[in-house]
Structures are given as structure tokens and as C-alpha cells.
Design a protein around this motif. Structure first.
Motif, PDB file in Angstrom:
ATOM      1  N   VAL A  71     -13.139  12.134  18.262  1.00 56.67           N
ATOM      2  CA  VAL A  71     -13.556  11.300  17.229  1.00 56.67           C
ATOM      3  C   VAL A  71     -13.635   9.899  18.054  1.00 56.67           C
ATOM      4  O   VAL A  71     -13.047   9.556  18.923  1.00 56.67           O
ATOM      5  CB  VAL A  71     -12.679  11.052  16.182  1.00 56.67           C
ATOM      6  CG1 VAL A  71     -12.784  12.422  15.258  1.00 56.67           C
ATOM      7  CG2 VAL A  71     -11.299  10.824  16.247  1.00 56.67           C
ATOM      8  N   GLU A  86     -10.200   7.072  14.259  1.00 52.73           N
ATOM      9  CA  GLU A  86      -8.870   7.557  14.830  1.00 52.73           C
ATOM     10  C   GLU A  86      -7.772   7.730  13.667  1.00 52.73           C
ATOM     11  O   GLU A  86      -6.944   8.207  13.937  1.00 52.73           O
ATOM     12  CB  GLU A  86      -8.549   6.321  15.886  1.00 52.73           C
ATOM     13  CG  GLU A  86      -9.213   6.197  17.268  1.00 52.73           C
ATOM     14  CD  GLU A  86     -10.500   5.509  17.002  1.00 52.73           C
ATOM     15  OE1 GLU A  86     -10.813   5.198  15.889  1.00 52.73           O
ATOM     16  OE2 GLU A  86     -11.170   5.495  17.735  1.00 52.73           O
ATOM     17  N   GLY A 279     -11.176  11.922  25.007  1.00 56.11           N
ATOM     18  CA  GLY A 279     -11.801  11.185  23.712  1.00 56.11           C
ATOM     19  C   GLY A 279     -13.385  11.717  23.652  1.00 56.11           C
ATOM     20  O   GLY A 279     -13.689  12.681  24.297  1.00 56.11           O
ATOM     21  N   SER A 280     -14.210  10.747  23.018  1.00 54.55           N
ATOM     22  CA  SER A 280     -15.471  11.192  22.780  1.00 54.55           C
ATOM     23  C   SER A 280     -16.495  10.566  23.599  1.00 54.55           C
ATOM     24  O   SER A 280     -17.784  10.883  23.431  1.00 54.55           O
ATOM     25  CB  SER A 280     -15.683  10.521  21.260  1.00 54.55           C
ATOM     26  OG  SER A 280     -15.774   9.043  21.357  1.00 54.55           O
ATOM     27  N   ALA A 281     -16.028  10.078  24.751  1.00 57.49           N
ATOM     28  CA  ALA A 281     -16.914   9.657  26.016  1.00 57.49           C
ATOM     29  C   ALA A 281     -18.098   9.152  25.435  1.00 57.49           C
ATOM     30  O   ALA A 281     -19.412   9.661  25.846  1.00 57.49           O
ATOM     31  CB  ALA A 281     -17.084  10.875  26.795  1.00 57.49           C
ATOM     32  N   ASP A 283     -20.209   7.103  26.466  1.00 55.01           N
ATOM     33  CA  ASP A 283     -20.904   6.775  27.629  1.00 55.01           C
ATOM     34  C   ASP A 283     -22.021   7.635  27.996  1.00 55.01           C
ATOM     35  O   ASP A 283     -22.896   7.715  28.614  1.00 55.01           O
ATOM     36  CB  ASP A 283     -20.234   5.929  28.909  1.00 55.01           C
ATOM     37  CG  ASP A 283     -19.185   6.922  29.209  1.00 55.01           C
ATOM     38  OD1 ASP A 283     -18.424   7.788  28.340  1.00 55.01           O
ATOM     39  OD2 ASP A 283     -18.371   6.927  30.273  1.00 55.01           O
ATOM     40  N   ASN A 291     -18.055  17.834  30.268  1.00 53.88           N
ATOM     41  CA  ASN A 291     -17.481  19.159  30.717  1.00 53.88           C
ATOM     42  C   ASN A 291     -16.709  19.785  29.449  1.00 53.88           C
ATOM     43  O   ASN A 291     -16.134  19.247  28.750  1.00 53.88           O
ATOM     44  CB  ASN A 291     -16.389  18.567  31.655  1.00 53.88           C
ATOM     45  CG  ASN A 291     -15.781  19.751  32.344  1.00 53.88           C
ATOM     46  OD1 ASN A 291     -15.795  21.001  31.922  1.00 53.88           O
ATOM     47  ND2 ASN A 291     -14.784  19.519  33.116  1.00 53.88           N
TER      48      ASN A 291
HETATM   49  P1  NAD Z   1     -12.564   8.799  26.757  1.00 51.34           P
HETATM   50  O1  NAD Z   1     -11.647  10.173  27.107  1.00 51.34           O
HETATM   51  O2  NAD Z   1     -13.609   9.327  25.770  1.00 51.34           O
HETATM   52  O3  NAD Z   1     -13.292   8.730  28.097  1.00 51.34           O
HETATM   53  C1  NAD Z   1     -12.902   8.263  29.205  1.00 51.34           C
HETATM   54  C2  NAD Z   1     -13.906   8.434  30.424  1.00 51.34           C
HETATM   55  O4  NAD Z   1     -13.834   9.907  30.676  1.00 51.34           O
HETATM   56  C3  NAD Z   1     -15.007   8.255  30.351  1.00 51.34           C
HETATM   57  O5  NAD Z   1     -15.982   7.741  31.421  1.00 51.34           O
HETATM   58  C4  NAD Z   1     -15.870   9.567  29.710  1.00 51.34           C
HETATM   59  O6  NAD Z   1     -17.228   9.584  30.052  1.00 51.34           O
HETATM   60  C5  NAD Z   1     -14.968  10.509  30.603  1.00 51.34           C
HETATM   61  N1  NAD Z   1     -14.717  11.566  29.836  1.00 51.34           N
HETATM   62  C6  NAD Z   1     -14.150  12.171  28.900  1.00 51.34           C
HETATM   63  N2  NAD Z   1     -14.273  13.482  28.648  1.00 51.34           N
HETATM   64  C7  NAD Z   1     -15.058  13.885  29.351  1.00 51.34           C
HETATM   65  C8  NAD Z   1     -15.664  15.272  29.518  1.00 51.34           C
HETATM   66  N3  NAD Z   1     -15.298  16.218  28.620  1.00 51.34           N
HETATM   67  N4  NAD Z   1     -16.376  15.408  30.594  1.00 51.34           N
HETATM   68  C9  NAD Z   1     -16.856  14.537  31.226  1.00 51.34           C
HETATM   69  N5  NAD Z   1     -16.438  13.190  31.044  1.00 51.34           N
HETATM   70  C10 NAD Z   1     -15.606  12.953  30.236  1.00 51.34           C
HETATM   71  O7  NAD Z   1     -11.655   7.651  26.313  1.00 51.34           O
HETATM   72  P2  NAD Z   1     -12.281   6.246  25.962  1.00 51.34           P
HETATM   73  O8  NAD Z   1     -13.443   5.814  26.528  1.00 51.34           O
HETATM   74  O9  NAD Z   1     -11.099   5.559  26.123  1.00 51.34           O
HETATM   75  O10 NAD Z   1     -12.658   6.235  24.479  1.00 51.34           O
HETATM   76  C11 NAD Z   1     -13.774   6.753  23.991  1.00 51.34           C
HETATM   77  C12 NAD Z   1     -13.756   6.956  22.314  1.00 51.34           C
HETATM   78  O11 NAD Z   1     -12.860   8.123  22.120  1.00 51.34           O
HETATM   79  C13 NAD Z   1     -12.922   5.787  21.568  1.00 51.34           C
HETATM   80  O12 NAD Z   1     -13.513   5.620  20.022  1.00 51.34           O
HETATM   81  C14 NAD Z   1     -11.403   6.264  21.483  1.00 51.34           C
HETATM   82  O13 NAD Z   1     -10.928   5.731  20.319  1.00 51.34           O
HETATM   83  C15 NAD Z   1     -11.825   7.784  21.234  1.00 51.34           C
HETATM   84  N6  NAD Z   1     -10.872   8.796  21.524  1.00 51.34           N
HETATM   85  C16 NAD Z   1     -10.530   9.811  20.875  1.00 51.34           C
HETATM   86  C17 NAD Z   1      -9.492  10.653  21.003  1.00 51.34           C
HETATM   87  C18 NAD Z   1      -9.573  11.819  20.345  1.00 51.34           C
HETATM   88  O14 NAD Z   1     -10.558  12.095  19.617  1.00 51.34           O
HETATM   89  N7  NAD Z   1      -8.435  12.840  20.235  1.00 51.34           N
HETATM   90  C19 NAD Z   1      -8.849  10.568  22.115  1.00 51.34           C
HETATM   91  C20 NAD Z   1      -8.907   9.445  22.949  1.00 51.34           C
HETATM   92  C21 NAD Z   1      -9.988   8.459  22.686  1.00 51.34           C
END
Ligand code: NAD
Length: 354
Positions: A71, A86, A279-281, A283, A291
Motif C-alpha cells: 500500500v 499505511e 512497499g508499493s514501489a 517509481d 519482481n
Molecule cells: P519501496 O519498497 O516501495 O521501494 C524501494 C525501492 O525498491 C524502489 O526503488 C522500488 O522500485 C524498489 N522495489 C521495491 N519492490 C520492488 C519489486 N518487487 N521489484 C522491483 N523493485 C522493487 O519503498 P519506498 O519507496 O520507501 O515506499 C513507497 C511506498 O510504499 C510508500 O508510500 C510507503 O509508505 C509504502 N510502503 C508500504 C509498505 C507495505 O505495504 N507493507 C512497506 C514499505 C513502504
């Protein structure tokens, strides 16, 4: 098996779609599974005006397990705090009484170069960290900030664990150790903190019910060091909320690839919430680049820990290993010379390997 499916935001729907394809393979072969979809986080705010609406609560309470994508997203960052995605996560954990957090740190030999540690230190790593999730200094009362009798400002928290809280997490950890290599390390700071001296005493008592499990104890500072020095010495680690928070992040980064890390949170009836650790990545959302393996491995954990189906869990894990060994990689774990695939193509390969 009634499974609530919460795709969530960002890459959530893309990675959940691939996990469902893998589970559908088992369903087509006759496994009795029912999927019920519901929104959580930003997706739920858009539809119902709340991150964990009643509609979703009802579905999750009636389900045996919950499979969650992720999320959050920048478009929700300016909402009032109680409405943010969150908060939906915190609410669902509380609602379902999820007190045991399971975070595996597994490094497939093929991905050993992704770690910042030397390949020989981490290749083949397979640790499970069991973290207590609802107690400890994070929730202990009293807590706050005040001005004391000498007129000096101070902040304070209370580190506290009750016997039932320690017993139930210890049982979870021993039961997991029984399903693995039967080695459990309890992490404490018993030389300084009475709360954790008490923790250790209770864990030793619970151990009498699991004579096959080899129990050891380690101070948290040493555990932090040993995880970097020689992580392969560990099988299952169990610890309280604050130590577990830090150690599970440390252990997950030994593997170097966030897109590979599954997690589970269980309650007393083994009902569980299964989700990738990332997280929800935003970007890379909507680009079919994510992945899906962390989510697929979370589905395998669901089969193992809520549905007690070791064979089906291992089959999914073996399919993932086979695909990695064949050289298929999404962008986050890509290395020169490998076959770069999209999120859905990774799903295709894992389904084929099943
Ligand atoms: P993130 O984990 O979403 O991303 C961090 C980095 O890792 C990014 O560059 C992303 O592209 C990469 N990444 C993450 N998962 C990937 C995958 N499966 N495959 C390829 N690349 C991947 O963390 P963030 O950027 O700090 O947070 C983004 C959003 O997600 C925020 O809104 C945050 O609050 C939320 N969040 C949610 C959870 C959850 O749902 N449990 C956990 C952490 C963050």
C-alpha cells in the motif's frame, strides 16, 4: 481455504496477479481454494473513503488467510494521517491480532552477487526471524515526554512483556524450528534489561515442550554482529519487538534484493497476513517491471504456515529456484549475461516451472 486478496496500491495489483496465477495452478489440480478480493490502503480510500473499510474488514475476518500486495503512494501523502494507506496496514494487523512476524532471509546461490557481503559468507543463507509484534517498549505504558521534579525535560518509554505474551511467541518460534533445522536462537539483553532476562527465563521453560529443538541464547549486540560476520550459523531467531525490528531489517539486507523477500504475520489461530517485505514501489508501478517473487514466496509461506501444506509450499519455492537457476531475472536482480524479463514474464516462467 478461504483467502482474502488485497492487491493494494502501486505495483500491488501487478505482483498479486502473478501470485494468483501460481496459486491457480494448485487450484486447477484440485486444491480447494476460494479467493475474495477487497481493497486496502489508497485503493480503499478511493473506493470507500477509508484505508481499512468495513467491507474489507468483514472479508478479512471471515478468511483463513490474507494475501496482500503493498500500500501507499505519493498521491496519498497529503491526506490526514488516519486516512493514509499505511494506517490501513496498522489497522488490519491490530484487527486480526497478528502478534508473530515471520521474516525469512533467504539468499539463493544464483543471487549471491546481489549482497554487499562476500558471496561465500551469504550464498545459501536461509534464516527465519520471528519477531513479537504487539508488545515491548513500542506499546508499554507509561510513555511520553515530561518535565521532571528537578525541572529537566525528559522522554520515557516502558519496556514490558507479560508471561502469556512471551509464551505464545516462543511457541510459534519453536514450532517453526520444528519445521526447519530444529535450531532456535533467542535474542535478548539479559545482562542489562530485566524484561529480557524474564523473556529468556520463559523461553527456557517453553523449550521443555520441544526437546528436539536445540535452543541457544545470544545478546542482541552480539547477534547484530554475528549476522554480518557469519549469518549461516542461524536457523530460526526469536526476539522481542524492538530488537526484531532492527535485526529483521539487517538480515533482509544480507540478501541485497528487496524484491525477493516474503513475510508473514500470524495470530493465535494461525490465521495469517502474507505480504512481500517491500512497499508499493510507485517509481515502477504500472510498467510491468516489478519482481513478483517476494509475493509468490509469501503465498508459499501461506500454504506452509496457515494451511500446513509443506509439499505445496516447497513446490512453489522449488519453481522459483529453477527459474533463477535458468537465468531469468527482473530488473532489480538483473546481472550481465542473464535473461531480463518483465513481471508477467517472471510469472509465466514460474507457472511453467510448477
Ligand atoms: P519501496 O519498497 O516501495 O521501494 C524501494 C525501492 O525498491 C524502489 O526503488 C522500488 O522500485 C524498489 N522495489 C521495491 N519492490 C520492488 C519489486 N518487487 N521489484 C522491483 N523493485 C522493487 O519503498 P519506498 O519507496 O520507501 O515506499 C513507497 C511506498 O510504499 C510508500 O508510500 C510507503 O509508505 C509504502 N510502503 C508500504 C509498505 C507495505 O505495504 N507493507 C512497506 C514499505 C513502504
Amino acid at each position: 481455504m478461504k483467502i482474502a486478496v488485497l492487491p493494494g496500491d502501486g505495483i500491488g495489483p501487478e505482483i498479486i496477479a502473478q501470485a494468483l496465477r501460481v496459486l491457480e495452478v494448485l487450484k486447477k489440480e484440485g486444491m480447494d481454494m476460494e479467493f475474495v478480493e477487497a481493497p486496502l490502503g489508497g485503493q480503499a480510500y478511493d473506493q470507500f473513503g477509508a484505508p481499512y473499510p468495513e467491507f474489507t474488514q468483514k472479508i478479512c475476518r471471515e478468511a483463513d488467510a490474507v494475501l496482500l500486495g503493498a500500500v501507499g503512494g505519493p498521491q496519498y501523502d497529503t491526506l490526514d494521517r488516519p486516512l493514509r494507506p499505511e494506517r490501513g496496514l496498522l489497522a488490519i494487523r491490530k484487527d486480526l491480532g497478528l502478534f508473530a512476524n515471520l521474516r525469512p532471509a533467504v539468499l539463493y546461490p544464483e543471487l549471491a552477487n546481489a549482497s554487499t557481503l562476500k558471496p561465500e559468507v551469504v550464498a545459501g543463507l536461509d534464516i527465519m526471524i520471528v519477531r513479537e509484534l504487539t508488545g515491548d517498549v513500542y506499546f508499554g505504558q507509561p510513555r511520553g515526554m515530561r518535565t521532571n521534579e528537578q525541572g529537566i525535560r525528559e522522554g520515557f518509554n516502558t519496556m514490558i512483556y507479560s508471561e502469556p505474551e512471551v509464551r505464545r511467541i516462543a511457541h510459534v518460534a519453536f514450532q517453526i524450528a520444528m519445521k526447519r533445522k530444529k535450531k532456535l536462537c533467542s535474542v535478548d539483553k539479559a545482562n542489562v534489561l530485566e524484561t529480557t532476562e524474564f523473556w529468556k527465563e520463559i523461553v527456557i521453560d517453553v523449550a521443555k515442550e520441544y526437546p528436539e529443538v536445540e535452543l541457544s541464547h545470544m545478546y542482541v549486540d552480539n547477534a547484530a554482529m554475528q549476522l554480518i560476520r557469519n549469518p549461516k550459523q542461524f536457523d530460526v531467531m526469536v526476539t522481542g519487538n524492538i530488537f526484531g525490528d532492527i535485526l529483521s531489517d539487517e538480515a533482509s539486507m544480507l540478501t541485497g534484493s528487496i524484491g525477493m523477500l516474503a513475510s508473514a504475520s500470524l495470530n493465535e489461530t494461525k490465521k495469517g497476513l502474507y505480504e512481500p517485505s517491500h512497499g508499493s514501489a510507485p517509481d515502477i508501478a504500472g510498467k510491468n517491471l516489478a519482481n513478483p517473487i517476494a509475493t509468490i514466496l509469501s503465498a508459499a509461506m501461506m500454504l506452509r504456515y496457515t494451511f500446513d501444506n509443506e509439499a505445496a509450499a516447497t513446490r512453489i519455492e522449488n519453481a522459483v529456484k529453477k527459474v533463477l537457476a535458468a537465468g531469468y531475472r527482473t530488473g532489480d536482480i538483473y546481472e550481465e549475461g542473464m535473461k531480463r524479463v518483465s513481471c508477467s514474464e517472471m510469472g509465466d516462467q514460474i507457472v511453467a516451472a510448477m
